[in-house]
Design a protein around this motif. Structure first.
Motif, PDB file in Angstrom:
ATOM      1  N   LYS A 132      35.062   5.666 -59.762  1.00 49.47           N
ATOM      2  CA  LYS A 132      35.978   6.777 -60.014  1.00 49.47           C
ATOM      3  C   LYS A 132      37.178   6.272 -60.792  1.00 49.47           C
ATOM      4  CE  LYS A 132      38.417  10.610 -57.764  1.00 49.47           C
ATOM      5  NZ  LYS A 132      38.849  11.198 -56.468  1.00 49.47           N
ATOM      6  N   ALA A 133      37.661   7.111 -61.709  1.00 43.47           N
ATOM      7  CA  ALA A 133      38.829   6.771 -62.525  1.00 43.47           C
ATOM      8  C   ALA A 133      39.726   7.986 -62.611  1.00 43.47           C
ATOM      9  CB  ALA A 133      38.404   6.312 -63.923  1.00 43.47           C
ATOM     10  N   ASP A 134      40.961   7.848 -62.145  1.00 44.38           N
ATOM     11  CA  ASP A 134      41.952   8.923 -62.163  1.00 44.38           C
ATOM     12  C   ASP A 134      43.072   8.567 -63.127  1.00 44.38           C
ATOM     13  OD1 ASP A 134      40.496  10.308 -60.266  1.00 44.38           O
ATOM     14  OD2 ASP A 134      41.592   9.416 -58.587  1.00 44.38           O
ATOM     15  N   LEU A 135      43.699   9.606 -63.675  1.00 42.59           N
ATOM     16  CA  LEU A 135      44.763   9.426 -64.665  1.00 42.59           C
ATOM     17  C   LEU A 135      45.947  10.298 -64.282  1.00 42.59           C
ATOM     18  CD1 LEU A 135      45.733   8.263 -67.396  1.00 42.59           C
ATOM     19  CD2 LEU A 135      44.648  10.228 -68.499  1.00 42.59           C
ATOM     20  N   PHE A 136      47.129   9.704 -64.275  1.00 42.40           N
ATOM     21  CA  PHE A 136      48.375  10.399 -63.990  1.00 42.40           C
ATOM     22  C   PHE A 136      49.290  10.223 -65.199  1.00 42.40           C
ATOM     23  CE2 PHE A 136      46.478   8.849 -60.113  1.00 42.40           C
ATOM     24  CZ  PHE A 136      46.505   9.947 -59.266  1.00 42.40           C
ATOM     25  N   ASP A 192      31.857   3.061 -76.111  1.00 41.04           N
ATOM     26  CA  ASP A 192      31.876   2.538 -77.473  1.00 41.04           C
ATOM     27  C   ASP A 192      32.563   1.187 -77.600  1.00 41.04           C
ATOM     28  OD1 ASP A 192      34.324   3.512 -76.804  1.00 41.04           O
ATOM     29  OD2 ASP A 192      34.727   4.489 -78.722  1.00 41.04           O
ATOM     30  N   SER A 193      33.442   0.819 -76.663  1.00 43.64           N
ATOM     31  CA  SER A 193      34.156  -0.448 -76.792  1.00 43.64           C
ATOM     32  C   SER A 193      34.646  -0.887 -75.414  1.00 43.64           C
ATOM     33  CB  SER A 193      35.331  -0.292 -77.771  1.00 43.64           C
ATOM     34  OG  SER A 193      36.022  -1.514 -77.893  1.00 43.64           O
ATOM     35  N   PHE A 194      35.962  -0.924 -75.209  1.00 43.55           N
ATOM     36  CA  PHE A 194      36.551  -1.300 -73.932  1.00 43.55           C
ATOM     37  C   PHE A 194      37.765  -0.405 -73.685  1.00 43.55           C
ATOM     38  CE2 PHE A 194      38.306  -3.911 -77.297  1.00 43.55           C
ATOM     39  CZ  PHE A 194      39.673  -3.801 -77.110  1.00 43.55           C
ATOM     40  N   LEU A 195      38.204  -0.361 -72.427  1.00 45.52           N
ATOM     41  CA  LEU A 195      39.345   0.468 -72.061  1.00 45.52           C
ATOM     42  C   LEU A 195      40.617  -0.201 -72.560  1.00 45.52           C
ATOM     43  CD1 LEU A 195      40.414   2.969 -70.590  1.00 45.52           C
ATOM     44  CD2 LEU A 195      40.564   1.592 -68.513  1.00 45.52           C
ATOM     45  N   ARG A 196      41.320   0.479 -73.447  1.00 44.04           N
ATOM     46  CA  ARG A 196      42.535  -0.081 -74.036  1.00 44.04           C
ATOM     47  C   ARG A 196      43.723   0.159 -73.125  1.00 44.04           C
ATOM     48  NH1 ARG A 196      39.188   1.220 -78.154  1.00 44.04           N
ATOM     49  NH2 ARG A 196      39.178  -0.167 -79.958  1.00 44.04           N
ATOM     50  N   VAL A 205      31.528   6.734 -66.278  1.00 47.64           N
ATOM     51  CA  VAL A 205      32.461   7.305 -65.306  1.00 47.64           C
ATOM     52  C   VAL A 205      33.604   7.944 -66.098  1.00 47.64           C
ATOM     53  CG1 VAL A 205      34.009   6.835 -63.373  1.00 47.64           C
ATOM     54  CG2 VAL A 205      31.872   5.550 -63.602  1.00 47.64           C
ATOM     55  N   PRO A 206      33.704   9.278 -66.109  1.00 48.43           N
ATOM     56  CA  PRO A 206      34.773   9.919 -66.886  1.00 48.43           C
ATOM     57  C   PRO A 206      36.131   9.720 -66.225  1.00 48.43           C
ATOM     58  CG  PRO A 206      33.540  11.563 -65.662  1.00 48.43           C
ATOM     59  CD  PRO A 206      32.825  10.251 -65.452  1.00 48.43           C
ATOM     60  N   ILE A 207      37.167   9.740 -67.044  1.00 45.56           N
ATOM     61  CA  ILE A 207      38.544   9.629 -66.562  1.00 45.56           C
ATOM     62  C   ILE A 207      39.061  11.035 -66.283  1.00 45.56           C
ATOM     63  CG2 ILE A 207      40.871   8.852 -67.120  1.00 45.56           C
ATOM     64  CD1 ILE A 207      39.672   6.708 -68.872  1.00 45.56           C
ATOM     65  N   MET A 208      39.386  11.314 -65.043  1.00 40.63           N
ATOM     66  CA  MET A 208      39.830  12.636 -64.612  1.00 40.63           C
ATOM     67  C   MET A 208      41.349  12.674 -64.535  1.00 40.63           C
ATOM     68  SD  MET A 208      36.853  13.968 -64.348  1.00 40.63           S
ATOM     69  CE  MET A 208      37.342  15.552 -63.664  1.00 40.63           C
ATOM     70  N   VAL A 209      41.940  13.671 -65.172  1.00 41.17           N
ATOM     71  CA  VAL A 209      43.393  13.866 -65.130  1.00 41.17           C
ATOM     72  C   VAL A 209      43.753  14.534 -63.809  1.00 41.17           C
ATOM     73  CG1 VAL A 209      45.375  14.884 -66.268  1.00 41.17           C
ATOM     74  CG2 VAL A 209      43.470  14.044 -67.633  1.00 41.17           C
ATOM     75  N   GLN A 210      44.491  13.830 -62.967  1.00 37.76           N
ATOM     76  CA  GLN A 210      44.841  14.337 -61.644  1.00 37.76           C
ATOM     77  C   GLN A 210      46.220  14.987 -61.597  1.00 37.76           C
ATOM     78  OE1 GLN A 210      42.731  14.493 -59.208  1.00 37.76           O
ATOM     79  NE2 GLN A 210      41.120  13.241 -60.134  1.00 37.76           N
ATOM     80  N   SER A 211      47.130  14.534 -62.428  1.00 33.29           N
ATOM     81  CA  SER A 211      48.493  15.055 -62.354  1.00 33.29           C
ATOM     82  C   SER A 211      49.156  14.921 -63.711  1.00 33.29           C
ATOM     83  CB  SER A 211      49.304  14.315 -61.284  1.00 33.29           C
ATOM     84  OG  SER A 211      50.671  14.674 -61.332  1.00 33.29           O
ATOM     85  N   ILE A 212      49.929  15.941 -64.093  1.00 35.04           N
ATOM     86  CA  ILE A 212      50.729  15.932 -65.311  1.00 35.04           C
ATOM     87  C   ILE A 212      52.132  16.418 -64.954  1.00 35.04           C
ATOM     88  CG2 ILE A 212      51.072  16.900 -67.610  1.00 35.04           C
ATOM     89  CD1 ILE A 212      48.115  17.070 -67.960  1.00 35.04           C
ATOM     90  N   VAL A 213      53.107  15.600 -65.286  1.00 40.48           N
ATOM     91  CA  VAL A 213      54.513  15.932 -65.052  1.00 40.48           C
ATOM     92  C   VAL A 213      55.199  16.037 -66.407  1.00 40.48           C
ATOM     93  CG1 VAL A 213      56.675  15.228 -63.965  1.00 40.48           C
ATOM     94  CG2 VAL A 213      54.497  14.773 -62.822  1.00 40.48           C
ATOM     95  N   ILE A 255      34.402   5.108 -68.868  1.00 42.01           N
ATOM     96  CA  ILE A 255      34.192   3.735 -68.403  1.00 42.01           C
ATOM     97  C   ILE A 255      32.755   3.574 -67.910  1.00 42.01           C
ATOM     98  CG2 ILE A 255      35.037   1.961 -66.823  1.00 42.01           C
ATOM     99  CD1 ILE A 255      37.673   3.440 -66.707  1.00 42.01           C
ATOM    100  N   LEU A 256      32.146   2.453 -68.270  1.00 39.59           N
ATOM    101  CA  LEU A 256      30.803   2.152 -67.769  1.00 39.59           C
ATOM    102  C   LEU A 256      30.878   1.720 -66.316  1.00 39.59           C
ATOM    103  CD1 LEU A 256      29.184   0.233 -70.764  1.00 39.59           C
ATOM    104  CD2 LEU A 256      29.211   2.679 -70.285  1.00 39.59           C
TER     105      LEU A 256
END
Length: 588
Positions: free
Chosen positions: A342-346, A215-219, A280-288, A270-271
């Protein structure tokens, strides 16, 4: 004034009154783009009586075609509608397509349709397909899109720019005048505009280009003019960032702030490449999870999906907001073709009390190339004895340092062989290793048929090799983008002043000065100066037939210029105490 002049005066006044009333009755219409309204612009008219003949208004001149009106309704735009009165395949904005046609679409060829990209805020039509419905349905959304560029149009206060000017039609009388104009002329100005609009978008991400989403851009929140977080900052491709910013929050309404929730950072898609429909979905890899007493607990993979949204919890008289996003780290993997695959999120979540307000958040993003091998270093940070020197060249001012992939071929010397023939050993070089003084050479046989200039060029290429570098890294782990930290190679040419002789380069000496940097317990080797001297001499005069033999040599020397370490002690403290002026009264 005679009676004959009275009718002429009345005719002039009637003519002026008719022209003014006609102009005041039909004010010019300006279509305001972005406001979706058409309003007449009031004009202030002043009649001037002149003896000159009236000039034909510009609007009444003939033109080559109808004036195109600016389109502001993005919901009516459809660039993939190519067939009239027929549904185009995978064209979700085609008005000729029905719900039956949408049910067999595989994807939307044009997922987002926008208007003028120069505006700071504009409407965007977003098309997608809901495959979970039976049958699949088209989903249409009209959203407000924010332009990430700093230089954008906020208010269109220059209304003539929103309309098109009638072009002049070229005829026999105006052709010669337009040919002499410095900018030339074009018979159809609209063709140039359509050519630019139809130009295909780039099929890959380039350095510094904002990462696009569905819809727009990655903030990427960042502080701009103050320490407060600005959420409209775009994340740029291949730009690694790590920032900290603060937020003013109200603990009683913290669950209403979307910038504190995990979904705000994990929901964008993300495109893969700009303007494509592959997401490309953002996958949550780790939560602390961090508690109020700073203890950290990492959640298991099965517990990540059960993390609830932030909420307010009362502990006695203290209100605490739980599961607040404290740190965000994006890890994006890209290919050498400029595609994000690929996009990962911590995440670091924690509890926030009133003592932690305003809240400080940390955001980080870095990029990793797919199948990229780590670059071996010559030291970390200082050079290690026996490892090659890191060197390169700068192709143009302002760019980074360019290095060869072969770390043993960045700074080299001649390599001696058993035959001692320079031409036989051409291209075989020996790397310059830190801390090793080296000397090598060979012999070059020349004939009288060769010219002096040709021989000088050949000997210079033998001494310097292919691609002699311009810079040397001060440390073994210096980054190529930190150009100001690199040490330039000072190249000096020494010649012997002999009249009527051919000057030939016969030797190349490289002097590397280094120093011990850092702590006395663990000093690091740092290069501070590199000097290369190309020594030339006169052409040798021999009487041994048609051949002449020239000895060519190269050498490198490492010089330690470290200053002797001196043990430092703190100065003894001095007592700066003064007695009162009447301390010895009445004796003194």
């Amino acid at each position: 004034m005679g009676p004959r002049a009275l009718p002429r005066l009345l005719l002039v006044l009637l003519d002026c009154w008719a022209s003014v009333s006609a102009q005041a009755g039909t004010p010019p219409v300006i279509t305001t783009e972005g406001l979706n309204s058409t309003k007449p612009v009031p004009t202030t008219l002043r009649s001037v009586i002149s003896s000159k003949p009236p000039e034909i208004p510009r609007a009444s001149r003939p033109f080559s075609g109808p004036r195109p009106a600016p389109v502001t309704d993005v919901a009516a735009l459809c660039v993939c509608d190519l067939s009239p009165a027929q549904c185009d395949v995978n064209c979700c904005c085609d008005p000729d397509c029905s719900s039956v046609d949408f049910s067999v679409f595989s994807a939307c060829s044009i997922p987002v349709v926008t208007g003028d990209s120069h505006f700071c805020s504009q409407k965007a039509a977003v098309y997608s397909l809901n495959f979970t419905a039976d049958p699949p349905q088209r989903v249409f959304k009209l959203v407000d899109q924010i332009n990430p560029s700093i230089f954008c149009v906020h208010i269109t206060n220059y209304k003539p720019a929103l309309s098109f000017i009638n072009p002049e039609v070229t005829d026999e009388s105006s052709f010669d005048k337009l040919m002499k104009a410095p900018d030339g002329f074009s018979l159809n100005a609209e063709s140039d505009v359509s050519t630019r609009l139809d130009a295909p978008q780039t099929a890959k991400y380039e350095y510094g280009v904002p990462l696009q989403t569905s819809d727009s851009f990655l903030r990427f929140p960042s502080p701009l003019t103050s320490s407060l977080c600005t959420d409209n900052n775009p994340a740029a491709f291949l730009v690694n960032q790590a920032v900290k910013c603060t937020r003013r929050i109200n603990l009683e309404h913290c669950e209403e702030m979307e910038t504190l929730s995990m979904a705000y950072y994990s929901s964008p898609k993300i495109l893969r490449v700009p303007g494509s429909g592959i997401e490309v979905p953002i996958m949550v890899q780790s939560i602390v999870i961090r508690s109020l007493n700073k203890t950290l607990t990492r959640l298991e993979d099965t517990e990540i999906l059960r993390v609830s949204k932030q909420g307010v919890v009362e502990a006695g008289h203290i209100k605490i907001c739980t599961n607040v996003v404290l740190e965000v780290t994006y890890s994006l993997i890209y290919t050498d073709a400029g595609e994000v695959i690929k996009a990962d999120l911590f995440l670091l979540l924690g509890a926030v009390s009133s003592a932690m307000v305003p809240l400080q958040q940390k955001f980080e993003i870095y990029f990793i190339q797919q199948n990229a091998k780590p670059v071996p270093l010559s030291g970390n940070p200082g050079y290690v004895v026996g490892l090659p020197l890191v060197a390169g060249f700068q192709p143009q001012k302002g760019s980074g340092i360019i290095q060869t992939t072969n770390r043993y071929g960045q700074l080299t010397l001649l390599r001696s062989t058993t035959e001692q023939d320079c031409l036989a050993a051409e291209g075989i070089r020996a790397p310059v290793l830190f801390g090793y003084n080296m000397q090598s050479g060979c012999k070059l046989r020349l004939t009288k048929a060769l010219t002096c200039r040709l021989v000088a060029q050949k000997m210079k290429s033998l001494l310097k090799g292919q691609g002699f570098p311009d810079y040397v890294a001060p440390f073994g782990n210096s980054q190529a983008q930190d150009v100001l930290d690199w040490v330039p190679i000072y190249f000096i040419t020494q010649t012997s002043h002999v009249k009527d002789s051919c000057q030939l380069p016969v030797a190349l000496t490289v002097e590397v000065k280094w120093t011990k940097y850092g702590s006395l317990l663990n000093p690091q080797a740092k290069i501070v100066n590199v000097t290369a001297r190309l020594i030339s001499s006169s052409f040798p005069e021999t009487n041994s037939g048609n051949e002449r033999t020239i000895l060519i040599s190269t050498a490198v020397t490492f010089v330690d210029v470290s200053a002797p370490a001196e043990a430092g002690f703190r100065a003894r403290p001095t007592i700066n105490a003064r007695l009162p002026f009447n301390f010895f009264f009445p004796f003194v």
